[in-house]
Design a protein around this motif. Structure first.
Motif, mmCIF file in Angstrom:
data_model
loop_
_atom_site.group_PDB
_atom_site.id
_atom_site.type_symbol
_atom_site.label_atom_id
_atom_site.label_comp_id
_atom_site.label_asym_id
_atom_site.label_seq_id
_atom_site.Cartn_x
_atom_site.Cartn_y
_atom_site.Cartn_z
ATOM 1 N N SER A 155 0.874 -1.179 0.000
ATOM 2 C CA SER A 155 0.000 0.000 0.000
ATOM 3 C C SER A 155 0.908 1.224 0.000
ATOM 4 C CB SER A 155 -0.897 -0.002 1.234
ATOM 5 O OG SER A 155 -0.105 -0.131 2.387
ATOM 6 N N HIS A 156 0.338 2.397 -0.275
ATOM 7 C CA HIS A 156 1.191 3.591 -0.281
ATOM 8 C C HIS A 156 0.831 4.541 0.853
ATOM 9 C CE1 HIS A 156 -1.853 6.205 -2.352
ATOM 10 N NE2 HIS A 156 -2.198 5.096 -2.960
ATOM 11 N N MET A 157 1.856 5.223 1.349
ATOM 12 C CA MET A 157 1.710 6.022 2.570
ATOM 13 C C MET A 157 1.359 7.481 2.290
ATOM 14 S SD MET A 157 4.888 4.562 4.883
ATOM 15 C CE MET A 157 6.202 4.894 3.703
ATOM 16 N N CYS A 194 -8.330 8.507 3.318
ATOM 17 C CA CYS A 194 -8.530 7.043 3.324
ATOM 18 C C CYS A 194 -7.573 6.397 2.320
ATOM 19 C CB CYS A 194 -9.976 6.699 2.944
ATOM 20 S SG CYS A 194 -11.175 7.104 4.229
ATOM 21 N N ASP A 195 -7.397 7.046 1.181
ATOM 22 C CA ASP A 195 -6.506 6.603 0.103
ATOM 23 C C ASP A 195 -5.080 7.049 0.436
ATOM 24 O OD1 ASP A 195 -5.157 6.185 -2.293
ATOM 25 O OD2 ASP A 195 -6.158 7.825 -3.349
ATOM 26 N N ASP A 196 -4.124 6.189 0.708
ATOM 27 C CA ASP A 196 -4.289 4.762 0.823
ATOM 28 C C ASP A 196 -3.952 4.322 2.245
ATOM 29 O OD1 ASP A 196 -4.619 2.061 0.210
ATOM 30 O OD2 ASP A 196 -2.605 1.840 -0.561
ATOM 31 N N ALA A 232 5.189 8.267 -2.246
ATOM 32 C CA ALA A 232 4.979 9.029 -3.489
ATOM 33 C C ALA A 232 4.308 8.244 -4.618
ATOM 34 C CB ALA A 232 6.317 9.618 -3.954
ATOM 35 N N GLU A 233 3.204 7.583 -4.285
ATOM 36 C CA GLU A 233 2.429 6.895 -5.326
ATOM 37 C C GLU A 233 1.623 7.882 -6.144
ATOM 38 O OE1 GLU A 233 -1.338 4.903 -6.819
ATOM 39 O OE2 GLU A 233 -1.049 6.624 -5.524
ATOM 40 N N GLU A 234 1.119 8.917 -5.478
ATOM 41 C CA GLU A 234 0.142 9.812 -6.105
ATOM 42 C C GLU A 234 0.710 10.656 -7.242
ATOM 43 O OE1 GLU A 234 -2.927 9.623 -5.649
ATOM 44 O OE2 GLU A 234 -3.249 8.718 -3.690
ATOM 45 N N VAL A 235 2.040 10.738 -7.322
ATOM 46 C CA VAL A 235 2.638 11.509 -8.416
ATOM 47 C C VAL A 235 3.089 10.604 -9.556
ATOM 48 C CG1 VAL A 235 3.364 13.429 -6.952
ATOM 49 C CG2 VAL A 235 4.882 11.466 -7.249
ATOM 50 N N ASN A 259 -15.998 9.745 -2.263
ATOM 51 C CA ASN A 259 -15.340 11.058 -2.413
ATOM 52 C C ASN A 259 -13.850 10.925 -2.772
ATOM 53 O OD1 ASN A 259 -17.732 12.333 -1.801
ATOM 54 N ND2 ASN A 259 -17.190 12.780 0.320
ATOM 55 N N TYR A 260 -13.589 10.081 -3.786
ATOM 56 C CA TYR A 260 -12.218 9.805 -4.260
ATOM 57 C C TYR A 260 -11.380 11.084 -4.364
ATOM 58 C CZ TYR A 260 -8.676 8.564 -7.786
ATOM 59 O OH TYR A 260 -7.514 8.392 -8.488
ATOM 60 N N HIS A 261 -10.222 11.063 -3.754
ATOM 61 C CA HIS A 261 -9.292 12.211 -3.732
ATOM 62 C C HIS A 261 -9.954 13.469 -3.194
ATOM 63 C CE1 HIS A 261 -5.905 10.580 -6.563
ATOM 64 N NE2 HIS A 261 -6.084 9.850 -5.489
ATOM 65 N N ASN A 262 -10.852 13.276 -2.211
ATOM 66 C CA ASN A 262 -11.522 14.390 -1.518
ATOM 67 C C ASN A 262 -12.466 15.192 -2.409
ATOM 68 O OD1 ASN A 262 -8.353 14.447 -0.223
ATOM 69 N ND2 ASN A 262 -10.062 14.108 1.164
#
Ligand SMILES: [Zn+2]
Length: 350
Positions: free
Chosen positions: A70-72, A142-144, A174-177, A276-279
């Motif tokens: 999972s990513h932090m 929540c993600d992730d 740094a998964e989101e980038v 609410n994916y990515h807020n």
């Protein structure tokens, strides 16, 4: 007991702030929660990804078959860095008070950002953790972090039950980038060649998948289809144990399984439905994300069951499908015998 620990771990991890490249508070929470497990060894690679290895008894022979990842991080505001590529002119909404927003959020949500600052990064000013009576968990991230919490709870459950097995939890940065931590991990893959990386994520429910009806076994994402035998193993363990699981192609986004698969690592994926994916809340308002607690509990139970039931990995002979197809052919042999006369001879010349 299990639900109490799921809630304890969720609260401990989700209440920590995080953003891409700034995952240290979450990393510390994971380390603290796993320090209670005498059979878990936590190491950090050169990039700061965490690898937590659970090993007990001789079952694993020093080789973990399953690695749950999972990513932090979570999309957020990081202090602008000199030399880093600035957002293009069309993306100036991603700049605010010395911070730059990293992660996938549409421009419409940046009308009047309200930030909560944590030193060198900031998050949207939202509730960090709330467990509601209706069985839902609400959080700014929540993600992730839910995926991180599920893996940590699973490792704690194995420790408590005394399970003799070997497996790993992997927590990336740094998964989101764009899977930066996963790529760093793959370049210096610290586990054995046959290890299967199972991406544990939160995702938008797609197709017939319904939030609250169990975790979604992710057969693939927007970029890839994952390993068939590993995916079948997750589904068959769930069926055998009577655990709720939904099979789905979650192609509204991509996950780290795609990144690792690109480096030749076998992968599978499992996700909890995310609200609410990515807020991104209704009416272009920034809001807390949400998950169903029952889905997280079922996810933890499934991950532990996979390690317990298949410590040496999936059945690579085809998950019994070939036998099923052979039996079906045999069952129809009278029809075959009765019609062979129409097919047995070579076609007559015209
Ligand atoms: Zn995300």
């Amino acid at each position: 007991m299990q639900q109490a620990d799921v809630l304890h771990v969720l609260k401990s991890i989700l209440s920590r702030p995080t953003a891409p490249f700034h995952e240290y508070a979450v990393r510390d929470a994971i380390r603290e929660l796993l320090s209670e497990c005498s059979h878990v060894t936590v190491t950090e690679d050169a990039f700061g990804n965490l690898v937590a290895r659970y090993a007990r008894g001789g079952a694993g022979n020093g080789r973990a078959t399953w690695a749950f990842g999972s990513h932090m991080d979570h999309p957020g505001w990081v202090r602008s860095v000199e030399g880093a590529s600035e957002p293009p002119a069309a993306e100036t909404h991603r700049r605010h008070g010395g911070f730059t927003f990293l992660g996938g959020v549409p421009a419409e949500y940046f009308a009047s950002p309200v930030l909560r600052v944590f030193g060198d990064f900031a998050m949207w000013d939202l509730v960090d953790f709330e467990a509601r009576d209706d069985g839902t968990i609400h959080s700014r991230a929540c993600d992730d972090l839910v995926g991180c919490a599920a893996i940590v709870t699973m490792l704690r459950a194995l420790e408590r039950s005394g399970t003799e097995a070997e497996c790993c939890g992997i927590f990336t940065r740094a998964e989101e980038v764009g899977f930066v931590g996963a790529v760093e991990l793959a370049r210096r893959w610290p586990l054995s060649e046959g290890t299967i990386f199972v991406s544990v994520e939160t995702s938008v429910a797609v197709g017939s998948a319904v939030p609250g009806w169990g975790p979604m076994c992710r057969v693939g994402d927007r970029l890839s289809i994952f390993d068939h035998a590993a995916t079948s193993a997750l589904l068959s363990v769930a069926a055998r144990r009577g655990l709720p699981v939904q099979r789905a192609l979650l192609d509204r986004g991509s996950c780290e399984a795609s990144a690792l698969q690109a480096y030749g690592i076998r992968t599978a994926g499992i996700s909890v439905a995310l609200g609410n994916y990515h807020n991104c809340g209704p009416d272009f308002r920034i809001a807390e994300e949400s998950v169903h607690l029952a889905d997280v509990e079922a996810l933890v139970a499934l991950l532990a069951a996979v390690v317990e039931d298949l410590p040496n990995g999936p059945d690579d002979s085809g998950s019994g499908l070939r036998e099923r197809f052979e039996a079906r052919v045999a069952r129809h042999s009278p029809y075959i015998a009765a019609t062979t006369k129409h097919f047995g001879d070579p076609p007559s010349p015209v």
